[in-house]
Design a protein around this motif. Structure first.
Motif, PDB file in Angstrom:
ATOM      1  N   ALA A 242      51.368 -58.690 -37.995  1.00  0.00           N
ATOM      2  CA  ALA A 242      51.000 -58.713 -39.412  1.00  0.00           C
ATOM      3  C   ALA A 242      52.224 -58.463 -40.289  1.00  0.00           C
ATOM      4  CB  ALA A 242      49.931 -57.666 -39.699  1.00  0.00           C
ATOM      5  N   PRO A 243      52.333 -59.181 -41.398  1.00  0.00           N
ATOM      6  CA  PRO A 243      53.442 -58.940 -42.330  1.00  0.00           C
ATOM      7  C   PRO A 243      53.177 -57.723 -43.205  1.00  0.00           C
ATOM      8  CG  PRO A 243      52.042 -60.664 -43.191  1.00  0.00           C
ATOM      9  CD  PRO A 243      51.479 -60.294 -41.838  1.00  0.00           C
ATOM     10  N   THR A 244      54.222 -57.235 -43.841  1.00  0.00           N
ATOM     11  CA  THR A 244      54.123 -56.192 -44.853  1.00  0.00           C
ATOM     12  C   THR A 244      54.739 -56.728 -46.143  1.00  0.00           C
ATOM     13  OG1 THR A 244      54.284 -54.417 -43.219  1.00  0.00           O
ATOM     14  CG2 THR A 244      54.754 -53.842 -45.509  1.00  0.00           C
ATOM     15  N   ILE A 245      53.969 -56.707 -47.220  1.00  0.00           N
ATOM     16  CA  ILE A 245      54.425 -57.227 -48.515  1.00  0.00           C
ATOM     17  C   ILE A 245      54.241 -56.118 -49.553  1.00  0.00           C
ATOM     18  CG2 ILE A 245      54.171 -59.052 -50.227  1.00  0.00           C
ATOM     19  CD1 ILE A 245      52.734 -60.682 -48.022  1.00  0.00           C
ATOM     20  N   VAL A 246      55.314 -55.762 -50.248  1.00  0.00           N
ATOM     21  CA  VAL A 246      55.276 -54.663 -51.214  1.00  0.00           C
ATOM     22  C   VAL A 246      55.871 -55.129 -52.538  1.00  0.00           C
ATOM     23  CG1 VAL A 246      56.027 -52.312 -51.717  1.00  0.00           C
ATOM     24  CG2 VAL A 246      55.532 -52.964 -49.350  1.00  0.00           C
ATOM     25  N   LEU A 247      55.166 -54.854 -53.611  1.00  0.00           N
ATOM     26  CA  LEU A 247      55.666 -55.079 -54.966  1.00  0.00           C
ATOM     27  C   LEU A 247      55.542 -53.760 -55.726  1.00  0.00           C
ATOM     28  CD1 LEU A 247      56.749 -57.072 -57.100  1.00  0.00           C
ATOM     29  CD2 LEU A 247      54.357 -57.521 -57.734  1.00  0.00           C
ATOM     30  N   LYS A 248      56.655 -53.281 -56.315  1.00  0.00           N
ATOM     31  CA  LYS A 248      56.663 -51.970 -56.963  1.00  0.00           C
ATOM     32  C   LYS A 248      57.270 -52.070 -58.368  1.00  0.00           C
ATOM     33  CE  LYS A 248      57.608 -48.306 -54.701  1.00  0.00           C
ATOM     34  NZ  LYS A 248      58.246 -47.203 -53.939  1.00  0.00           N
ATOM     35  N   TYR A 249      56.627 -51.359 -59.273  1.00  0.00           N
ATOM     36  CA  TYR A 249      57.175 -51.222 -60.624  1.00  0.00           C
ATOM     37  C   TYR A 249      57.295 -49.734 -60.927  1.00  0.00           C
ATOM     38  CZ  TYR A 249      57.430 -50.873 -65.687  1.00  0.00           C
ATOM     39  OH  TYR A 249      57.814 -50.537 -66.967  1.00  0.00           O
TER      40      TYR A 249
ATOM     41  N   TRP B 297      40.378 -54.272 -51.592  1.00  0.00           N
ATOM     42  CA  TRP B 297      40.121 -55.274 -50.567  1.00  0.00           C
ATOM     43  C   TRP B 297      40.767 -54.814 -49.268  1.00  0.00           C
ATOM     44  CZ3 TRP B 297      42.633 -56.712 -55.208  1.00  0.00           C
ATOM     45  CH2 TRP B 297      41.774 -57.224 -56.176  1.00  0.00           C
ATOM     46  N   LYS B 298      40.235 -55.297 -48.186  1.00  0.00           N
ATOM     47  CA  LYS B 298      40.742 -54.890 -46.878  1.00  0.00           C
ATOM     48  C   LYS B 298      42.227 -55.208 -46.763  1.00  0.00           C
ATOM     49  CE  LYS B 298      39.920 -55.456 -41.917  1.00  0.00           C
ATOM     50  NZ  LYS B 298      39.128 -56.169 -40.878  1.00  0.00           N
ATOM     51  N   ASN B 299      42.997 -54.203 -46.319  1.00  0.00           N
ATOM     52  CA  ASN B 299      44.438 -54.339 -46.091  1.00  0.00           C
ATOM     53  C   ASN B 299      45.233 -54.626 -47.355  1.00  0.00           C
ATOM     54  OD1 ASN B 299      44.074 -53.838 -43.367  1.00  0.00           O
ATOM     55  ND2 ASN B 299      44.099 -55.987 -42.779  1.00  0.00           N
TER      56      ASN B 299
ATOM     57  N   LEU C 250      51.874 -52.220 -55.091  1.00  0.00           N
ATOM     58  CA  LEU C 250      50.887 -53.129 -54.506  1.00  0.00           C
ATOM     59  C   LEU C 250      51.358 -53.433 -53.089  1.00  0.00           C
ATOM     60  CD1 LEU C 250      50.439 -55.624 -57.494  1.00  0.00           C
ATOM     61  CD2 LEU C 250      49.219 -53.472 -57.067  1.00  0.00           C
ATOM     62  N   ILE C 251      50.539 -53.072 -52.097  1.00  0.00           N
ATOM     63  CA  ILE C 251      50.941 -53.172 -50.693  1.00  0.00           C
ATOM     64  C   ILE C 251      49.909 -54.006 -49.942  1.00  0.00           C
ATOM     65  CG2 ILE C 251      51.539 -51.894 -48.601  1.00  0.00           C
ATOM     66  CD1 ILE C 251      51.979 -49.432 -50.479  1.00  0.00           C
ATOM     67  N   ALA C 252      50.344 -55.122 -49.381  1.00  0.00           N
ATOM     68  CA  ALA C 252      49.451 -56.015 -48.635  1.00  0.00           C
ATOM     69  C   ALA C 252      49.867 -56.039 -47.171  1.00  0.00           C
ATOM     70  CB  ALA C 252      49.492 -57.426 -49.218  1.00  0.00           C
ATOM     71  N   ARG C 253      48.877 -55.929 -46.281  1.00  0.00           N
ATOM     72  CA  ARG C 253      49.099 -56.000 -44.831  1.00  0.00           C
ATOM     73  C   ARG C 253      48.105 -56.992 -44.224  1.00  0.00           C
ATOM     74  NH1 ARG C 253      51.065 -52.189 -41.895  1.00  0.00           N
ATOM     75  NH2 ARG C 253      51.382 -53.994 -40.554  1.00  0.00           N
ATOM     76  N   PRO C 254      48.138 -58.269 -44.580  1.00  0.00           N
ATOM     77  CA  PRO C 254      47.146 -59.218 -44.066  1.00  0.00           C
ATOM     78  C   PRO C 254      47.207 -59.330 -42.548  1.00  0.00           C
ATOM     79  CG  PRO C 254      48.972 -60.343 -45.158  1.00  0.00           C
ATOM     80  CD  PRO C 254      49.119 -58.906 -45.469  1.00  0.00           C
ATOM     81  N   GLY C 255      46.029 -59.175 -41.931  1.00  0.00           N
ATOM     82  CA  GLY C 255      45.949 -59.289 -40.481  1.00  0.00           C
ATOM     83  C   GLY C 255      46.166 -58.000 -39.724  1.00  0.00           C
ATOM     84  N   ALA C 256      46.537 -56.923 -40.398  1.00  0.00           N
ATOM     85  CA  ALA C 256      46.754 -55.654 -39.712  1.00  0.00           C
ATOM     86  C   ALA C 256      45.433 -55.086 -39.217  1.00  0.00           C
ATOM     87  CB  ALA C 256      47.453 -54.657 -40.635  1.00  0.00           C
ATOM     88  N   LYS C 257      45.484 -54.380 -38.078  1.00  0.00           N
ATOM     89  CA  LYS C 257      44.294 -53.769 -37.495  1.00  0.00           C
ATOM     90  C   LYS C 257      44.532 -52.272 -37.327  1.00  0.00           C
ATOM     91  CE  LYS C 257      42.956 -57.940 -34.944  1.00  0.00           C
ATOM     92  NZ  LYS C 257      42.663 -58.515 -33.599  1.00  0.00           N
TER      93      LYS C 257
END
Length: 841
Positions: free
Chosen positions: A647-654, A580-582, A625-632
């Motif tokens: 835009a925020p940066t959200i990272v979840l790592k295992y 999915w985008k971003n 898992l890296i999410a950047r909602p709203g990033a351009k």
């Protein structure tokens, strides 16, 4: 140092071009009687919408100058009808003004109040009653009320260099480039204005609100004057602007918050004055002048046009004050137009913004560039069925030639035809690209912007900012690297570097190759290897990338000796995809061996099955898992340039370590989370929030443990603790929080004399909490040295001063840091000063 943040590379465009461009805003001409053709003196001249005249003439000729863009002049003389003339680049020189005498019986007494009206309280102010009605009927973007919508967006961005004189045109830099002045227009005092950049773009916008929320902004055509292959320059232009909503309390310019004059908190910042009732596109409207109560704050002045029946905003002008405290910016001017389909909503009609940029001085005569952007919104359609495939990313959208259109298309697509100057800029820039000297200048800018120098087709050397470093183990360190680069949209990239330390006399190296198979979901594979000296423990949520510059090679000056460096041999393979985008899913496989780079000063030895070992062998897989909602982003290749956003940066790592694979010594499981977000806090500035948490579920040696990041250098380093020593806190389980607020000069603007320096204040708080098991201490030879901040939450705090410099060049920052607790530890620093460059607006 914060100067290497790629977000701010586009500012090099301003620094580069405005060093050779001279610009100001001047209009001159002659005023005559329309009947007798005789020159008239004693004429008051008003610039734009100013209430006070900038000049009262003593002869029939005039020359007026403004520190911002002149869009219109008003000429007023008793017994004559006032005359208002729109100013364009074509009529700024030798402007002819004819004034017509009024008949005596038509003259009525006119009283002009230039001073602010005084009211006992705001309720006596008629403008306050009007604005209260506006706030009661605060409107939302009308797009949200429809099930579906579509509309077209035409964007035009132009950069102009103004006020070029004959001396400037004869400069040596223009040898063999003097043909560009054939495309310039005459302005005041015989000088010239020269367009240097033009970009046009057309977007189709699609949206669905019900049953599911979906949006898509599809670039369908783009035309750029001479810079189709230089995305950094195009990005520079687009990165200057943000979308704004006049009804919001805070307007975002350059990721800096300005209070909106239409926001319901406006009366705390602005004075309002009802001027007149006028007609706006056939609708009766109140014309309200507003201006900031204090000129030192980041705020606007201008006019609001409020519908007399519905209290909707039909239009607004926003102009910055002369004391605007934004780096590289001398002035901002925005005009907004809205349509209002019903009582609760609005639709954007047209936005136009002009930005005057200079790299050094805020004086009226400073060299500058005028950046103009206009956006026309049209062809609105509502509740029209939209197929699901419209919102899906298509392969052809990412093709290099997808937006190429011929001249016939553009003639039909533009809402207004191009001016003569705008038409000439395409021809001029195309010719410039055929000129070797111009290409060398562009190459210089590209080198500063990207950090790489192109030597032959497809090969760049760099990054140039990493050539020199210094640390305790290597001493002086030289690093040379290169990468492949054929076009801005390369689907593959190969990079390598080699480094040498003159103290340890060891050669280091690193290499990485990446290939992207699909531009839509960005399915990518890569592999790399390196042997280098690294400063581990300065980042919690790190990645396994091979080519990142190490902290060890960045520190030139430090408090105390730093001997805690590691020698790392590492090989990494990875694959990633954006379903999915971003939103990116990345899987890394890493094999590495870690040992102390300075055994006499830093001990990484540990016990394994009763044996004493000095090298940690590790093989692990990491799922991110890296999410950047709203990033351009710009570009569609393997490397992309990011537009400035909040835009925020959200990272979840295992991470899963597997014993036995390639000689790995440990089984372990690690879970990590990171959240970063910049937040505008109205006129009070911007807060940067960084929260991290993680846990090692198994016992591992120090080389694989979570280290609370310290910073013993004297340089600024984001998301580190300034008063912690390296490896002072080690934790199986940890949480950290960094809060940093930039006040944008809000407080210092109240202090006499100090406010003239245009300094900006910063306040910050950092905290960490964690635990470390006895088993994790026991596995390390010197485990007794290590502990976690488990007794109390460790914290440190401080204040900083940024925006230090002169004129518009204010890129230096100094922080003053205090350690809050754990003060009984040996060899600690309770107070420290950090400094560095911070390039930004």
């Amino acid at each position: 140092m914060l100067i290497n943040n790629s977000k701010y590379y586009p500012l090099f465009f301003l620094l580069f071009f405005t060093n050779i461009i001279y610009a100001q805003n001047t209009v001159n001409g002659k005023i005559t009687d329309a009947k007798t053709n005789k020159e008239i003196s004693g004429v008051a001249i008003f610039v734009n919408d100013n209430e006070k005249p900038v000049l009262t003439t003593t002869t029939g000729t005039f020359s007026v100058q403004s520190d911002s863009i002149i869009t219109k002049l008003k000429f007023v003389k008793k017994t004559y009808t006032s005359e208002t003339i729109d100013i364009t680049p074509e009529n700024t020189g030798n402007l002819m003004v004819d004034l017509t005498q009024e008949k005596t019986n038509e003259i009525k007494e006119v009283v002009i109040h230039n001073e602010k009206p005084k009211y006992k309280n705001k309720k006596e102010n008629p403008a306050y009653a009007i604005m209260q009605e506006v706030w009661k009927r605060k409107r939302n973007n009308g797009l949200d009320k429809f099930d579906t919508y579509t509309y077209k967006e035409y964007e035009k961005i132009q950069f102009d260099a103004n006020n070029l004189d004959s001396t400037f045109m004869k400069k040596k830099i223009f040898n063999k480039l003097d043909f560009i002045f054939d495309y310039a227009d005459s302005t005041a005092n015989g000088k010239m204005a020269l367009p240097i950049f033009l970009n046009e773009a057309i977007y189709e916008n699609y949206g669905e609100n019900r049953p599911n929320k979906k949006t898509k902004r599809l670039l369908t055509a783009q035309k750029t004057s001479g810079f189709q292959d230089n995305q950094i320059i195009t990005l520079t232009a687009k990165n200057l602007y943000r979308d704004i909503n006049i009804y919001d309390n805070t307007l975002n310019y350059f990721d800096i918050g300005f209070p909106s004059p239409v926001g319901n908190t406006g009366f705390s910042t602005y004075d309002y004055n009802l001027i007149d009732t006028v007609s706006v596109r056939g609708e009766n409207a109140y014309k309200i002048r507003y201006q900031p109560k204090r000129t030192e704050v980041l705020a606007f002045q201008g006019y609001l046009y409020i519908d007399t029946d519905t209290y909707a905003v039909l239009g607004a002008t926003l102009k910055s004050t002369q004391k605007i405290n934004v780096n590289f910016i001398n002035g901002i001017s925005t005009e907004l137009e809205y349509d209002n389909p019903d009582e609760s909503t609005f639709l954007p009609r047209k936005f136009a913004t002009e930005i005057e940029m200079t790299p050094f001085s805020k004086k009226k005569t400073a060299k500058s560039i005028i950046a103009r952007r206009s956006v026309d919104y049209s062809d609105y359609q509502f509740n029209k069925p939209l197929e699901d495939k419209i919102f899906k990313r298509q392969e052809e959208e990412y093709d290099d030639k997808f937006v190429d259109k011929d001249d016939t298309f553009w003639v039909k697509a533009r809402p207004d035809s191009l001016s003569k100057t705008e038409q000439g800029v395409y021809d001029m820039l195309d010719k410039l690209q055929q000129t070797p000297k111009f290409n060398r200048l562009v190459k210089l800018y590209e080198t500063l912007g990207s950090g790489y120098y192109n030597v032959v087709k497809g090969i760049d050397l760099g990054p140039i900012f990493s050539i020199y470093g210094k640390n305790e183990v290597e001493g002086d360190r030289i690093r040379l690297g290169a990468r492949t680069y054929f076009t801005r949209n390369d689907p593959w990239r190969v990079q390598f570097y080699t480094a040498y330390g003159f103290k340890d006399q060891q050669l280091k190296y690193g290499a990485e190759a990446r290939f992207m198979f699909n531009r839509v979901n960005r399915f990518t594979v890569g592999a790399g290897t390196r042997r280098d000296v690294l400063q581990l423990g300065v980042q919690l949520t790190n990645d396994d990338g091979i080519m990142a510059r190490t902290f060890a090679s960045s520190t030139l000056f430090a408090r105390g000796e730093n001997a805690s460096l590691s020698s790392v041999n590492q090989t990494n393979v990875f694959t990633s995809i954006e379903p999915w985008k971003n939103f990116q899913i990345r899987l890394d496989g890493t094999m590495q061996s870690i040992k102390s780079a300075n055994p006499d000063g830093f001990n990484l030895m540990y016990y394994k099955n009763g044996d004493l070992r000095k090298t940690t062998n590790d093989s692990h897989f990491t799922l991110s898992l890296i999410a950047r909602p709203g990033a351009k982003f710009s570009q569609t290749g393997i490397d992309r340039y990011e537009h400035g956003t909040l835009a925020p940066t959200i990272v979840l790592k295992y991470t899963r370590g597997i014993e036995g694979i390639f000689g790995s010594d440990f089984n372990y499981n690690k879970l990590q989370f990171m959240f970063y977000k910049p937040v505008l806090i109205g006129s009070w500035g911007k807060t940067l929030i960084n929260f991290e948490a993680g846990k090692n579920f198994d016992t591992v040696p120090l080389a694989l443990q979570n280290v609370i990041p310290g910073n013993q250098s004297y340089s600024l380093a984001q998301n580190t603790f300034a008063q912690l020593n390296y490896y002072e806190f080690v934790a199986d389980t940890y949480t950290t929080l960094h809060l940093e607020h930039h006040f944008n000069g809000k407080i210092l603007s109240y202090i006499p004399l100090i406010k003239k320096l245009k300094l900006r204040e910063i306040a910050f708080l950092r905290a960490a909490y964690g635990t470390l098991s006895d088993a994790s201490k026991a596995i390390n030879v010197e485990g007794f040295k290590y502990s976690a901040p488990s007794e109390h939450v460790y914290y440190e705090y401080g204040v900083g001063i940024e925006n230090i410099g002169f004129g518009n060049l204010r890129i230096f920052r100094v922080d003053f840091n205090w350690r809050g607790n754990y003060l009984d530890r040996p060899d600690i620093s309770t107070f420290g000063v950090k400094a560095g460059f911070q390039v930004g607006f």
